[in-house]
Design an enzyme around this catalytic site. Sequence first.
Site, mmCIF file in Angstrom:
data_model
loop_
_atom_site.group_PDB
_atom_site.id
_atom_site.type_symbol
_atom_site.label_atom_id
_atom_site.label_comp_id
_atom_site.label_asym_id
_atom_site.label_seq_id
_atom_site.Cartn_x
_atom_site.Cartn_y
_atom_site.Cartn_z
ATOM 1 N N PRO A 237 0.835 -1.199 0.000
ATOM 2 C CA PRO A 237 0.000 0.000 0.000
ATOM 3 C C PRO A 237 0.872 1.252 0.000
ATOM 4 O O PRO A 237 1.889 1.313 0.691
ATOM 5 C CB PRO A 237 -0.786 -0.094 1.301
ATOM 6 C CG PRO A 237 -0.736 -1.517 1.683
ATOM 7 C CD PRO A 237 0.581 -2.017 1.193
ATOM 8 N N LYS B 109 -3.311 -4.513 6.426
ATOM 9 C CA LYS B 109 -2.042 -4.942 5.825
ATOM 10 C C LYS B 109 -0.925 -4.783 6.851
ATOM 11 O O LYS B 109 -1.013 -3.947 7.749
ATOM 12 C CB LYS B 109 -1.699 -4.093 4.598
ATOM 13 C CG LYS B 109 -2.765 -4.049 3.526
ATOM 14 C CD LYS B 109 -2.709 -5.241 2.620
ATOM 15 C CE LYS B 109 -3.705 -5.095 1.469
ATOM 16 N NZ LYS B 109 -3.648 -6.193 0.549
ATOM 17 N N ILE C 92 -2.966 -3.437 -3.235
ATOM 18 C CA ILE C 92 -3.378 -4.680 -3.875
ATOM 19 C C ILE C 92 -4.530 -5.202 -3.022
ATOM 20 O O ILE C 92 -4.329 -5.659 -1.894
ATOM 21 C CB ILE C 92 -2.239 -5.715 -3.920
ATOM 22 C CG1 ILE C 92 -1.090 -5.224 -4.802
ATOM 23 C CG2 ILE C 92 -2.763 -7.062 -4.425
ATOM 24 C CD1 ILE C 92 0.154 -6.087 -4.747
#
Length: 119
Positions: free
Chosen positions: A2, A33, A65
């Site tokens: 990210p 994440k 993602i």
Amino acid sequence: MPHFRIETNLSKSKVPQDFVTKAIPVLAKALGKPEAYCVVSVIPDTIMSFGGSTEPCAIANLMSIGSLGVEQNKKHAKALFELVEKELGISNDRMYITFQDEPTGNVGFKGTTFHSIFG
């Protein structure tokens, strides 16, 4: 993977030195994440106007993602706008955030792509 990138007309001297380190856990928590994969960058001193005014403003992009989507982005926007307003003093009506969901094959890391890493 990210990446939260902010371009702003704030001068570098008005961006707290610890902003990027404070932003990492906020970003990681919002996206679910690991902090180790998160990147935050600020590009200050950008010549910009928002709505015809040069009062403090910004344009931001959040690339990840996965973990992005219509409902998820509302949660991300809330957390990130609050962070920017608190730490940089940029009002939430003086910034846009675009959300960019990248496929694993489009993000490189360690000499390959996340497609290869994640299988």
